[in-house]
Enzyme design. Structure first.
Site, PDB file in Angstrom:
ATOM      1  N   THR A 125       0.823  -1.216   0.000  1.00 20.89           N
ATOM      2  CA  THR A 125       0.000   0.000   0.000  1.00 20.89           C
ATOM      3  C   THR A 125       0.858   1.268   0.000  1.00 20.89           C
ATOM      4  OG1 THR A 125      -1.451   1.305   1.447  1.00 20.89           O
ATOM      5  CG2 THR A 125      -0.130  -0.367   2.529  1.00 20.89           C
ATOM      6  N   ASP A 126       0.271   2.352  -0.487  1.00 12.28           N
ATOM      7  CA  ASP A 126       0.978   3.649  -0.449  1.00 12.28           C
ATOM      8  C   ASP A 126       1.220   4.113   0.989  1.00 12.28           C
ATOM      9  OD1 ASP A 126      -1.682   4.276   0.177  1.00 12.28           O
ATOM     10  OD2 ASP A 126      -1.910   5.809  -1.372  1.00 12.28           O
ATOM     11  N   GLU A 127       0.456   3.567   1.946  1.00 11.37           N
ATOM     12  CA  GLU A 127       0.569   4.054   3.325  1.00 11.37           C
ATOM     13  C   GLU A 127       1.936   3.764   3.942  1.00 11.37           C
ATOM     14  OE1 GLU A 127      -2.711   3.620   5.912  1.00 11.37           O
ATOM     15  OE2 GLU A 127      -4.182   3.688   4.306  1.00 11.37           O
ATOM     16  N   TYR A 150      -1.260  -0.245  11.291  1.00  8.78           N
ATOM     17  CA  TYR A 150      -1.543  -0.937  10.016  1.00  8.78           C
ATOM     18  C   TYR A 150      -0.381  -0.753   9.048  1.00  8.78           C
ATOM     19  CZ  TYR A 150      -3.184  -1.364   5.188  1.00  8.78           C
ATOM     20  OH  TYR A 150      -3.274  -1.675   3.850  1.00  8.78           O
ATOM     21  N   LYS A 154       2.369  -3.420   7.393  1.00 11.19           N
ATOM     22  CA  LYS A 154       2.533  -3.636   5.947  1.00 11.19           C
ATOM     23  C   LYS A 154       3.978  -3.341   5.525  1.00 11.19           C
ATOM     24  CE  LYS A 154      -0.245  -4.489   3.241  1.00 11.19           C
ATOM     25  NZ  LYS A 154      -0.755  -5.805   2.740  1.00 11.19           N
TER      26      LYS A 154
HETATM   27  P1  NAD Z   1     -10.191  -6.683   3.062  1.00 11.19           P
HETATM   28  O1  NAD Z   1     -10.106  -6.342   4.497  1.00 11.19           O
HETATM   29  O2  NAD Z   1     -11.425  -6.341   2.299  1.00 11.19           O
HETATM   30  O3  NAD Z   1      -9.956  -8.253   2.861  1.00 11.19           O
HETATM   31  C1  NAD Z   1      -8.938  -8.945   3.519  1.00 11.19           C
HETATM   32  C2  NAD Z   1      -9.197 -10.442   3.351  1.00 11.19           C
HETATM   33  O4  NAD Z   1      -8.123 -11.149   4.004  1.00 11.19           O
HETATM   34  C3  NAD Z   1     -10.498 -10.926   3.997  1.00 11.19           C
HETATM   35  O5  NAD Z   1     -11.178 -11.790   3.120  1.00 11.19           O
HETATM   36  C4  NAD Z   1     -10.038 -11.675   5.247  1.00 11.19           C
HETATM   37  O6  NAD Z   1     -10.896 -12.725   5.634  1.00 11.19           O
HETATM   38  C5  NAD Z   1      -8.681 -12.201   4.791  1.00 11.19           C
HETATM   39  N1  NAD Z   1      -7.787 -12.448   5.934  1.00 11.19           N
HETATM   40  C6  NAD Z   1      -7.548 -11.628   6.988  1.00 11.19           C
HETATM   41  N2  NAD Z   1      -6.703 -12.213   7.846  1.00 11.19           N
HETATM   42  C7  NAD Z   1      -6.383 -13.426   7.319  1.00 11.19           C
HETATM   43  C8  NAD Z   1      -5.549 -14.484   7.722  1.00 11.19           C
HETATM   44  N3  NAD Z   1      -4.848 -14.413   8.877  1.00 11.19           N
HETATM   45  N4  NAD Z   1      -5.458 -15.594   6.948  1.00 11.19           N
HETATM   46  C9  NAD Z   1      -6.169 -15.675   5.788  1.00 11.19           C
HETATM   47  N5  NAD Z   1      -6.984 -14.704   5.361  1.00 11.19           N
HETATM   48  C10 NAD Z   1      -7.095 -13.580   6.105  1.00 11.19           C
HETATM   49  O7  NAD Z   1      -8.915  -6.014   2.405  1.00 11.19           O
HETATM   50  P2  NAD Z   1      -8.748  -5.372   0.953  1.00 11.19           P
HETATM   51  O8  NAD Z   1      -9.188  -3.963   0.993  1.00 11.19           O
HETATM   52  O9  NAD Z   1      -9.297  -6.295  -0.051  1.00 11.19           O
HETATM   53  O10 NAD Z   1      -7.154  -5.353   0.854  1.00 11.19           O
HETATM   54  C11 NAD Z   1      -6.455  -6.452   0.281  1.00 11.19           C
HETATM   55  C12 NAD Z   1      -4.970  -6.130   0.295  1.00 11.19           C
HETATM   56  O11 NAD Z   1      -4.708  -4.942  -0.431  1.00 11.19           O
HETATM   57  C13 NAD Z   1      -4.413  -5.898   1.701  1.00 11.19           C
HETATM   58  O12 NAD Z   1      -3.147  -6.511   1.771  1.00 11.19           O
HETATM   59  C14 NAD Z   1      -4.283  -4.388   1.801  1.00 11.19           C
HETATM   60  O13 NAD Z   1      -3.239  -4.035   2.662  1.00 11.19           O
HETATM   61  C15 NAD Z   1      -3.980  -4.010   0.363  1.00 11.19           C
HETATM   62  N6  NAD Z   1      -4.395  -2.673  -0.070  1.00 11.19           N
HETATM   63  C16 NAD Z   1      -5.681  -2.279   0.131  1.00 11.19           C
HETATM   64  C17 NAD Z   1      -6.079  -1.017  -0.333  1.00 11.19           C
HETATM   65  C18 NAD Z   1      -7.489  -0.521  -0.172  1.00 11.19           C
HETATM   66  O14 NAD Z   1      -7.766   0.640  -0.496  1.00 11.19           O
HETATM   67  N7  NAD Z   1      -8.427  -1.338   0.299  1.00 11.19           N
HETATM   68  C19 NAD Z   1      -5.155  -0.185  -0.980  1.00 11.19           C
HETATM   69  C20 NAD Z   1      -3.841  -0.646  -1.148  1.00 11.19           C
HETATM   70  C21 NAD Z   1      -3.479  -1.889  -0.695  1.00 11.19           C
HETATM   71  O1  TDX Z   2     -15.770   7.336   8.753  1.00 16.15           O
HETATM   72  C1  TDX Z   2     -14.755   7.784   8.176  1.00 16.15           C
HETATM   73  N1  TDX Z   2     -14.563   9.135   8.090  1.00 16.15           N
HETATM   74  C2  TDX Z   2     -13.467   9.706   7.515  1.00 16.15           C
HETATM   75  O2  TDX Z   2     -13.337  10.938   7.458  1.00 16.15           O
HETATM   76  C3  TDX Z   2     -13.745   6.918   7.609  1.00 16.15           C
HETATM   77  C4  TDX Z   2     -13.900   5.426   7.677  1.00 16.15           C
HETATM   78  C5  TDX Z   2     -12.662   7.497   7.015  1.00 16.15           C
HETATM   79  N2  TDX Z   2     -12.499   8.842   6.978  1.00 16.15           N
HETATM   80  C6  TDX Z   2     -11.312   9.411   6.325  1.00 16.15           C
HETATM   81  C7  TDX Z   2      -9.990   8.848   6.779  1.00 16.15           C
HETATM   82  C8  TDX Z   2      -9.145   8.889   5.524  1.00 16.15           C
HETATM   83  O3  TDX Z   2      -8.564  10.175   5.387  1.00 16.15           O
HETATM   84  O4  TDX Z   2     -11.414   9.040   4.943  1.00 16.15           O
HETATM   85  C9  TDX Z   2     -10.140   8.682   4.388  1.00 16.15           C
HETATM   86  C10 TDX Z   2     -10.197   7.243   3.882  1.00 16.15           C
HETATM   87  O5  TDX Z   2     -10.301   6.415   5.019  1.00 16.15           O
HETATM   88  P1  TDX Z   2     -10.383   4.815   4.894  1.00 16.15           P
HETATM   89  O6  TDX Z   2     -11.471   4.448   3.945  1.00 16.15           O
HETATM   90  O7  TDX Z   2     -10.411   4.265   6.279  1.00 16.15           O
HETATM   91  O8  TDX Z   2      -9.027   4.467   4.144  1.00 16.15           O
HETATM   92  P2  TDX Z   2      -7.488   4.805   4.522  1.00 16.15           P
HETATM   93  O9  TDX Z   2      -7.305   4.969   5.956  1.00 16.15           O
HETATM   94  O10 TDX Z   2      -7.048   5.919   3.621  1.00 16.15           O
HETATM   95  O11 TDX Z   2      -6.783   3.421   4.061  1.00 16.15           O
HETATM   96  C11 TDX Z   2      -7.200   2.725   2.872  1.00 16.15           C
HETATM   97  O12 TDX Z   2      -6.314   2.943   1.802  1.00 16.15           O
HETATM   98  C12 TDX Z   2      -5.049   2.337   1.851  1.00 16.15           C
HETATM   99  C13 TDX Z   2      -7.331   1.227   3.134  1.00 16.15           C
HETATM  100  O13 TDX Z   2      -8.171   1.024   4.251  1.00 16.15           O
HETATM  101  C14 TDX Z   2      -5.988   0.576   3.348  1.00 16.15           C
HETATM  102  O14 TDX Z   2      -6.143  -0.831   3.463  1.00 16.15           O
HETATM  103  C15 TDX Z   2      -5.110   0.869   2.171  1.00 16.15           C
HETATM  104  O15 TDX Z   2      -3.827   0.362   2.391  1.00 16.15           O
END
Ligand code: NAD
Ligand code: TDX
Length: 336
Positions: A125-127, A150, A154
């Protein structure tokens, strides 16, 4: 035919990746390993429509159980999506993030090395780069500076992955993507939370001054980038993936409310997230130049598609907000 072990394939991005492979790569069979946490939905994948698909419910940090999956199958590729993914939850309970994101990744790396898999792709992730001020972009050379439990977990996983490349010569790849949105996203994240709260007449909590910026990418674009890196990326390299769509949180919520014809009075300014990163923005020129990747959907069109998916799939999210996992739908603001 190649066999690809996908972890976390019942979560948001993993689900979309598996569906993309099923639709576009008949030569890749999927093995999905997911422990089915609150963030997973077993209904996401219709096994009948997938050739060679297998599902294992298990924790990637469990060496014996994951070892059996490697013993029972001839795995060529590993793509590691499995993670605890929500920043707010990591602030309240960091330990599970260490277990899954660090120990789970290490376990997967060790087994992949032992079984001499062809490619290991870590989904990051970019984070991990920290927080930007008004200007500048994250490049792959930006030093890691994670600021939440988090992102620290990562970043640790990313470093373990790279250590397996340098120490054991393992064929690893890493992608780092910006904020995803789209179909199947659990409504703890900002965009689906806003859509569902707006549809159900619930307040939308906006953290701090609402001016934090994220670079949004439609999930279909992300999974295309992941497949490009899996198929054409160079081992030991990191590839940033971004959406070229920076927006302040207040503006994205306002846009969604306008699209849904709902009142802006639903927005409720609340106490800020602890350590809230101010701005993320990606320079993804490397993947564009090397692999010809570019996001195809702009934020406006992507939001239209996303909103229409949540409107058409009420059953999917109503089960979440009123079923066994309903307490996870409570926003972190309500929980703290
Ligand atoms: P999500 O939370 O929607 O899904 C995570 C999945 O992993 C779930 O199905 C959960 O059951 C499974 N999981 C959790 N712990 C586990 C374990 N110990 N063993 C096996 N399975 C397990 O997450 P997402 O948003 O789909 O993110 C997927 C990946 O992409 C993550 O690695 C996250 O860091 C990365 N990522 C997410 C975003 C975003 O915006 N959502 C952005 C950049 C990177
Ligand atoms: O209720 C809310 N109110 C609010 O203002 C929530 C849930 C979020 N926010 C803000 C926090 C962030 O600035 O919105 C922005 C986005 O928040 P999230 O959806 O929680 O995402 P973020 O924290 O940016 O992280 C996401 O992007 C990078 C994913 O959850 C991560 O898994 C990924 O790595």
């Amino acid at each position: 035919m190649k066999t690809c072990l996908v972890t976390g394939g019942l979560g948001f991005i993993g689900t979309n990746f598996i569906k993309y492979i099923a639709a576009n790569r008949k030569d890749i069979a999927i093995i999905n390993v997911d422990s089915v946490t609150y963030a997973a939905n077993p209904c996401n994948i219709d096994e009948k429509t997938m050739t060679g698909y297998k599902f294992y419910k298990l924790d990637i940090a469990n060496n014996d159980e994951l070892g059996n999956v490697f013993n029972e199958n001839n795995i060529d590729y590993v793509v590691n999506f499995a993670a605890e993914s929500h920043v707010d939850r990591s602030i309240m309970n960091p330990a599970i993030f260490v277990r899954t994101n660090i120990e789970g990744t290490l376990n997967l790396l060790k087994l992949s090395l032992e079984h001499k898999i062809e490619k290991f792709l870590q989904i990051s992730t970019d984070e991990v780069y920290g927080s930007l001020g008004k200007d500048g972009l994250f490049t792959e050379m930006t030093p890691l500076s994670p600021r939440s439990p988090y992102s620290a977990s990562k970043a640790s996983a990313d470093m373990l992955v790279m250590s397996f490349f340098h120490t054991y010569g393992m064929p690893v790849l890493t992608t780092r993507c910006s904020n995803n949105y789209g179909q199947y996203q659990f409504p703890e994240k900002l965009i689906p939370l806003t859509i569902i709260n707006a549809l159900t007449g619930k307040e939308i909590p906006l953290y701090g001054d609402g001016k934090n910026i994220r670079d949004w990418i439609y999930v279909d674009d992300h999974v295309r980038g992941v497949l490009d890196v899996l198929e054409k990326g160079r081992f030991g390299e990191v590839y940033n993936i971004g959406g070229r769509s920076e927006m302040q949180n207040i503006d994205i919520i306002t846009l969604i409310l306008k699209k849904l014809n709902k009142p802006l009075s639903l927005i409720k300014y609340v106490k800020d997230r602890a350590g809230h990163d101010r701005r993320y923005a990606m320079d993804f020129s490397k993947i564009t130049k090397e692999l010809r990747f570019n996001p195809q959907l702009n934020l406006n069109d992507g939001l239209d598609l996303t909103i229409s998916w949540y409107l058409k799939n009420e059953d999917w999210w109503k089960k979440i907000i009123s079923g066994d996992y309903r307490h996870y739908y409570k926003t972190m603001y309500e929980m703290r």
